[in-house]
Design a protein around this motif. Sequence first.
Motif, short mmCIF file in Angstrom:
data_model
loop_
_atom_site.label_atom_id
_atom_site.label_comp_id
_atom_site.label_asym_id
_atom_site.label_seq_id
_atom_site.Cartn_x
_atom_site.Cartn_y
_atom_site.Cartn_z
N VAL A 222 -16.89 73.52 57.27
CA VAL A 222 -17.85 73.66 56.07
C VAL A 222 -17.91 75.53 56.11
CG1 VAL A 222 -20.01 73.66 55.20
CG2 VAL A 222 -18.88 71.43 56.22
N LEU A 223 -17.83 75.99 55.01
CA LEU A 223 -18.31 77.40 55.06
C LEU A 223 -19.62 77.53 54.09
CD1 LEU A 223 -17.65 80.30 55.44
CD2 LEU A 223 -16.09 80.43 53.13
N ILE A 224 -20.48 78.18 54.72
CA ILE A 224 -21.94 78.19 54.18
C ILE A 224 -22.03 79.90 53.81
CG2 ILE A 224 -24.39 77.96 54.03
CD1 ILE A 224 -24.05 76.08 56.48
N ALA A 225 -22.46 80.06 52.52
CA ALA A 225 -22.47 81.61 52.11
C ALA A 225 -23.88 81.75 51.48
CB ALA A 225 -21.28 82.04 51.21
N PHE A 250 -14.67 83.88 47.61
CA PHE A 250 -14.68 83.76 49.24
C PHE A 250 -14.65 82.18 49.53
CE2 PHE A 250 -16.73 87.77 48.46
CZ PHE A 250 -16.11 88.41 49.34
N ARG A 251 -14.54 81.36 48.47
CA ARG A 251 -14.14 79.98 48.59
C ARG A 251 -15.27 79.21 49.64
NH1 ARG A 251 -9.61 78.94 46.27
NH2 ARG A 251 -8.98 77.07 47.26
N VAL A 287 -20.96 77.70 63.67
CA VAL A 287 -20.06 78.13 65.01
C VAL A 287 -19.62 79.48 65.12
CG1 VAL A 287 -19.52 75.68 65.60
CG2 VAL A 287 -18.02 76.94 64.11
N ALA A 288 -19.47 80.01 63.87
CA ALA A 288 -18.67 81.48 63.90
C ALA A 288 -19.11 82.21 62.55
CB ALA A 288 -17.17 81.13 64.39
N PHE A 330 -17.61 87.46 55.93
CA PHE A 330 -18.49 87.16 54.92
C PHE A 330 -18.52 85.61 54.99
CE2 PHE A 330 -19.86 85.44 50.85
CZ PHE A 330 -20.37 86.69 50.33
N GLY A 331 -19.73 85.15 55.38
CA GLY A 331 -20.11 83.64 55.22
C GLY A 331 -19.89 83.14 56.78
N MET A 332 -20.58 81.82 56.94
CA MET A 332 -20.47 81.31 58.46
C MET A 332 -19.86 79.91 58.32
SD MET A 332 -22.26 83.74 59.58
CE MET A 332 -22.71 83.16 61.31
#
Length: 363
Positions: A222-225, A250-251, A287-288, A330-332
Amino acid sequence: MLDSISPVSAVILLLLLAAPVLIIPRFSSGPALSNTSSLLRRLRGSRQPPSEVVSLRVYPIKSCRGIELTKTKLRMHGLDLDRRWMFVDAKTNEFLTIRQIPQMTLINTALDTADETSPDADGDTDTLVLSITGVQGTVRIPAYPSPSWLAAHTTLAQVKIWDTVTDGHVYGAAVNDLFSSFLARDVCLVYKGPTPRVLQGNGDPRLLGRTQSTNFPDVHPVLIASEASIAELNGRLQESGADPITIERFRPNIIIRGSTPWTEDSWKLVRISGASSSSSSLVIDVVARCARCQVPNVNPDTADKHKTQPWNTLMKYRRIDEGITYKPCFGMLSAPRNEGAIEVGMKFEVLEETRNHRYVKGF
């Protein structure tokens, strides 16, 4: 010296002398964290104010156009349907992305759901509809293919994504011909096979503390922004004479409203919950940071790739991770701890923060 000042001033002076000195760290080959206030908050151990989920996006086929949803399911491997498919080179079975072929962003995905209240029902009634901007014709495949359907219409094979070899169900010419013609090369659509693709890098079991797998995203499920961060970036782009961009570049999967840009740099553990006590509560390990390549330079509407932006602007102030200083962030990147329903409007809370995020290459 204390004899010459008032008692109140003396007390204040003593408190100042006893207070710990705060040293703002600076990475050896990159700028200091861009948001000093967020760093101060992390060092004090305080929580960020709650926010809310404002958008959910899934990208069924890696590097192709995604779908914006008001609600879906969060699975351990990511949002439902996200990156379940990818295109591979027909000869090498190696994955293909916008990095090599910007035109892939013109391949559209849509979900034709028989029952809107049960978008995750198994069977062949829910359909993934594939089309190409400016090209006639569509391809329809089951969104949740059954084992019997896959056995009849695909071939299980080994496919490669980055340095990992995993299995995938490879579709035949009836699906692939339209996309091979459009991309001017022989490609095959692949659906993730049954063998788990275990997380690597920062999600490695030795670091995450559990064994978790995902489908075909680059690294993590998962990518959170944050909307606040894209707004801040757009302000800088406009100041430099460049056009603003959408967060779609940034999807991300989960977009939160945010109150202050870049406070996400410190997230460690977050929770997404509904308004009522009976609604689901989702807990997610962050996590990153997400180190970026030049995919955001590609306009998803046209597939045109800008020569410099937003890459150049990001490189000026978002090289903040000492584990990967040659890329901006950009994003987590995140890994869910549990599964459940998720929808726009849910509350987003930061439960734990850290200043120790550091990118780790898969090992």
